[in-house]
Design a protein around this motif. Structure first.
Motif, PDB file in Angstrom:
ATOM      1  N   LYS A   1      23.089  -8.424   7.822  1.00  0.00           N
ATOM      2  CA  LYS A   1      21.736  -8.182   7.308  1.00  0.00           C
ATOM      3  C   LYS A   1      21.761  -7.717   5.851  1.00  0.00           C
ATOM      4  CE  LYS A   1      20.488  -5.443  10.720  1.00  0.00           C
ATOM      5  NZ  LYS A   1      19.686  -4.585  11.617  1.00  0.00           N
ATOM      6  N   SER A   2      22.759  -6.926   5.490  1.00  0.00           N
ATOM      7  CA  SER A   2      22.865  -6.462   4.107  1.00  0.00           C
ATOM      8  C   SER A   2      23.206  -7.606   3.165  1.00  0.00           C
ATOM      9  CB  SER A   2      23.920  -5.358   3.989  1.00  0.00           C
ATOM     10  OG  SER A   2      23.507  -4.210   4.694  1.00  0.00           O
ATOM     11  N   LEU A   3      24.088  -8.501   3.596  1.00  0.00           N
ATOM     12  CA  LEU A   3      24.409  -9.670   2.768  1.00  0.00           C
ATOM     13  C   LEU A   3      23.174 -10.536   2.544  1.00  0.00           C
ATOM     14  CD1 LEU A   3      27.857 -10.646   4.293  1.00  0.00           C
ATOM     15  CD2 LEU A   3      27.436  -9.939   1.923  1.00  0.00           C
ATOM     16  N   MET A   4      22.392 -10.715   3.594  1.00  0.00           N
ATOM     17  CA  MET A   4      21.174 -11.521   3.486  1.00  0.00           C
ATOM     18  C   MET A   4      20.168 -10.858   2.536  1.00  0.00           C
ATOM     19  SD  MET A   4      21.430 -14.293   5.225  1.00  0.00           S
ATOM     20  CE  MET A   4      19.706 -14.733   5.290  1.00  0.00           C
ATOM     21  N   LEU A   5      19.974  -9.563   2.706  1.00  0.00           N
ATOM     22  CA  LEU A   5      19.014  -8.857   1.858  1.00  0.00           C
ATOM     23  C   LEU A   5      19.474  -8.823   0.399  1.00  0.00           C
ATOM     24  CD1 LEU A   5      16.361  -7.344   1.635  1.00  0.00           C
ATOM     25  CD2 LEU A   5      17.579  -5.240   2.218  1.00  0.00           C
ATOM     26  N   LYS A   6      20.770  -8.645   0.174  1.00  0.00           N
ATOM     27  CA  LYS A   6      21.266  -8.668  -1.198  1.00  0.00           C
ATOM     28  C   LYS A   6      21.001 -10.044  -1.819  1.00  0.00           C
ATOM     29  CE  LYS A   6      25.029  -7.579  -4.291  1.00  0.00           C
ATOM     30  NZ  LYS A   6      26.366  -7.016  -4.447  1.00  0.00           N
TER      31      LYS A   6
ATOM     32  N   ILE B   1      29.889  -4.607  16.863  1.00  0.00           N
ATOM     33  CA  ILE B   1      30.320  -3.437  16.116  1.00  0.00           C
ATOM     34  C   ILE B   1      29.079  -2.861  15.450  1.00  0.00           C
ATOM     35  CG2 ILE B   1      31.739  -2.589  14.238  1.00  0.00           C
ATOM     36  CD1 ILE B   1      33.616  -4.929  14.772  1.00  0.00           C
ATOM     37  N   VAL B   2      28.895  -1.584  15.589  1.00  0.00           N
ATOM     38  CA  VAL B   2      27.746  -0.932  14.983  1.00  0.00           C
ATOM     39  C   VAL B   2      28.201  -0.278  13.683  1.00  0.00           C
ATOM     40  CG1 VAL B   2      25.945   0.792  15.288  1.00  0.00           C
ATOM     41  CG2 VAL B   2      26.739  -0.535  17.244  1.00  0.00           C
ATOM     42  N   TYR B   3      27.534  -0.622  12.627  1.00  0.00           N
ATOM     43  CA  TYR B   3      27.817  -0.060  11.315  1.00  0.00           C
ATOM     44  C   TYR B   3      26.698   0.922  10.977  1.00  0.00           C
ATOM     45  CZ  TYR B   3      30.823  -4.187  10.958  1.00  0.00           C
ATOM     46  OH  TYR B   3      31.763  -5.150  11.167  1.00  0.00           O
ATOM     47  N   PHE B   4      26.851   2.173  11.402  1.00  0.00           N
ATOM     48  CA  PHE B   4      25.777   3.156  11.232  1.00  0.00           C
ATOM     49  C   PHE B   4      25.445   3.398   9.763  1.00  0.00           C
ATOM     50  CE2 PHE B   4      27.405   4.374  15.467  1.00  0.00           C
ATOM     51  CZ  PHE B   4      26.230   4.187  16.175  1.00  0.00           C
ATOM     52  N   GLU B   5      26.458   3.599   8.958  1.00  0.00           N
ATOM     53  CA  GLU B   5      26.244   3.896   7.540  1.00  0.00           C
ATOM     54  C   GLU B   5      25.603   2.691   6.840  1.00  0.00           C
ATOM     55  OE1 GLU B   5      26.717   6.983   4.657  1.00  0.00           O
ATOM     56  OE2 GLU B   5      27.018   6.982   6.811  1.00  0.00           O
ATOM     57  N   ALA B   6      26.129   1.524   7.096  1.00  0.00           N
ATOM     58  CA  ALA B   6      25.596   0.307   6.477  1.00  0.00           C
ATOM     59  C   ALA B   6      24.152   0.063   6.916  1.00  0.00           C
ATOM     60  CB  ALA B   6      26.461  -0.892   6.831  1.00  0.00           C
ATOM     61  N   GLU B   7      23.892   0.289   8.178  1.00  0.00           N
ATOM     62  CA  GLU B   7      22.537   0.077   8.703  1.00  0.00           C
ATOM     63  C   GLU B   7      21.541   1.049   8.075  1.00  0.00           C
ATOM     64  OE1 GLU B   7      19.768  -2.025  10.901  1.00  0.00           O
ATOM     65  OE2 GLU B   7      21.898  -2.483  10.748  1.00  0.00           O
ATOM     66  N   LYS B   8      21.965   2.274   7.891  1.00  0.00           N
ATOM     67  CA  LYS B   8      21.090   3.288   7.280  1.00  0.00           C
ATOM     68  C   LYS B   8      20.695   2.855   5.862  1.00  0.00           C
ATOM     69  CE  LYS B   8      22.804   7.088   5.517  1.00  0.00           C
ATOM     70  NZ  LYS B   8      23.442   8.405   5.349  1.00  0.00           N
ATOM     71  N   TYR B   9      21.688   2.498   5.059  1.00  0.00           N
ATOM     72  CA  TYR B   9      21.397   2.087   3.685  1.00  0.00           C
ATOM     73  C   TYR B   9      20.640   0.762   3.627  1.00  0.00           C
ATOM     74  CZ  TYR B   9      24.368   5.869   2.019  1.00  0.00           C
ATOM     75  OH  TYR B   9      24.906   7.101   1.740  1.00  0.00           O
ATOM     76  N   TYR B  10      20.948  -0.121   4.567  1.00  0.00           N
ATOM     77  CA  TYR B  10      20.222  -1.393   4.651  1.00  0.00           C
ATOM     78  C   TYR B  10      18.727  -1.135   4.864  1.00  0.00           C
ATOM     79  CZ  TYR B  10      18.017  -5.328   6.932  1.00  0.00           C
ATOM     80  OH  TYR B  10      17.116  -6.309   7.288  1.00  0.00           O
ATOM     81  N   ARG B  11      18.400  -0.215   5.743  1.00  0.00           N
ATOM     82  CA  ARG B  11      16.984   0.071   6.026  1.00  0.00           C
ATOM     83  C   ARG B  11      16.259   0.656   4.815  1.00  0.00           C
ATOM     84  NH1 ARG B  11      17.094   2.083  12.324  1.00  0.00           N
ATOM     85  NH2 ARG B  11      17.933   0.125  13.106  1.00  0.00           N
ATOM     86  N   PHE B  12      16.960   1.510   4.078  1.00  0.00           N
ATOM     87  CA  PHE B  12      16.369   2.016   2.834  1.00  0.00           C
ATOM     88  C   PHE B  12      16.098   0.853   1.876  1.00  0.00           C
ATOM     89  CE2 PHE B  12      18.614   6.297   3.497  1.00  0.00           C
ATOM     90  CZ  PHE B  12      17.462   6.921   3.933  1.00  0.00           C
ATOM     91  N   ALA B  13      17.096   0.007   1.690  1.00  0.00           N
ATOM     92  CA  ALA B  13      16.974  -1.129   0.770  1.00  0.00           C
ATOM     93  C   ALA B  13      15.863  -2.072   1.215  1.00  0.00           C
ATOM     94  CB  ALA B  13      18.304  -1.879   0.682  1.00  0.00           C
ATOM     95  N   PHE B  14      15.789  -2.321   2.521  1.00  0.00           N
ATOM     96  CA  PHE B  14      14.761  -3.208   3.068  1.00  0.00           C
ATOM     97  C   PHE B  14      13.371  -2.685   2.734  1.00  0.00           C
ATOM     98  CE2 PHE B  14      11.864  -4.745   6.276  1.00  0.00           C
ATOM     99  CZ  PHE B  14      12.217  -6.071   6.430  1.00  0.00           C
ATOM    100  N   ASP B  15      13.165  -1.402   2.969  1.00  0.00           N
ATOM    101  CA  ASP B  15      11.860  -0.801   2.684  1.00  0.00           C
ATOM    102  C   ASP B  15      11.523  -0.854   1.195  1.00  0.00           C
ATOM    103  OD1 ASP B  15      11.494  -0.301   5.360  1.00  0.00           O
ATOM    104  OD2 ASP B  15      11.973   1.838   5.233  1.00  0.00           O
ATOM    105  N   TYR B  16      12.495  -0.512   0.359  1.00  0.00           N
ATOM    106  CA  TYR B  16      12.243  -0.569  -1.083  1.00  0.00           C
ATOM    107  C   TYR B  16      11.933  -1.989  -1.549  1.00  0.00           C
ATOM    108  CZ  TYR B  16      13.566   4.269  -1.953  1.00  0.00           C
ATOM    109  OH  TYR B  16      13.592   5.645  -1.981  1.00  0.00           O
ATOM    110  N   PHE B  17      12.609  -2.964  -0.975  1.00  0.00           N
ATOM    111  CA  PHE B  17      12.404  -4.358  -1.394  1.00  0.00           C
ATOM    112  C   PHE B  17      11.099  -4.933  -0.858  1.00  0.00           C
ATOM    113  CE2 PHE B  17      13.202  -8.971  -0.736  1.00  0.00           C
ATOM    114  CZ  PHE B  17      13.279  -9.340  -2.068  1.00  0.00           C
TER     115      PHE B  17
END
Length: 180
Positions: free
Chosen positions: A44-49, A3-19
């Motif tokens: 990936k978002s759970l891991m990054l959080k 399942i592709v989560y486009f919205e979640a992936e977009k925000y995840y990438r922003f968060a990844f870069d900021y972190f």
């Protein structure tokens, strides 16, 4: 099912870069929460959080994120690694050591990840004052890691042991002065 989560992936990438690149915890946390609001099971978002929460020293909440991520994707050893890291920070060394041993029993070919796992295992053993076991692991790593990783691990280990011996030696001879 993929399942592709486009919205979640977009925000995840922003968060990844900021972190990871800007070290901006506030913005990273803001965007990772948006990603998880969009999809609460985005691995990936759970891991990054969890990583962000570890950095903020909110270890219990980080551990909850890593456990949830591990339920979603139990085959990914990174989730287990961060769970072990959280237990180590909570001084629950036995749990941490069991998890690291579980990871090291898997067939992992990523030398960088293995290096981090061995670094964590040695740290846990040193927290348990099991210096002999830690040193034995260091001596057996020659075939598993690159020489620079081994050198770094050995240097850190021997400096820590030397500092501990120095501290123990100087505290034995110290006189405690109490003012009444």
């Amino acid at each position: 099912m993929n399942i592709v989560y486009f919205e979640a992936e977009k925000y995840y990438r922003f968060a990844f870069d900021y972190f990871h690149y800007e070290n901006n915890l506030k913005l990273a946390y803001k965007y990772i929460n948006k990603a998880l609001k969009s999809s609460k099971n985005h691995f990936k978002s759970l891991m990054l959080k969890g990583e962000i929460l570890l950095e903020k020293r909110n270890i219990e909440r980080a551990l909850k994120n890593f456990k949830k991520a591990n339920k979603i994707n139990p085959e990914n050893p990174a989730g287990l690694f961060f769970e072990a890291k959280a237990y180590n920070l909570l001084d629950e060394y036995k749990k941490a050591l069991d998890i690291v041993d579980e990871i090291l029993n898997k067939k992992i070919n990523n030398a960088e990840f293995l290096s981090e796992c061995y670094r964590l295992k040695i740290d846990i053993l040193m927290n348990l004052n099991q210096y002999g076991k830690a040193e034995k692991i260091l001596k057996n790593l020659n075939n598993k890691l690159t020489s620079t990783d081994i050198y770094d691990l050995e240097e850190n280990f021997y400096k820590t042991v030397e500092n501990k011996k120095y501290f123990e030696q100087n505290t034995k001879n110290r006189i405690l002065h109490i003012n009444f």
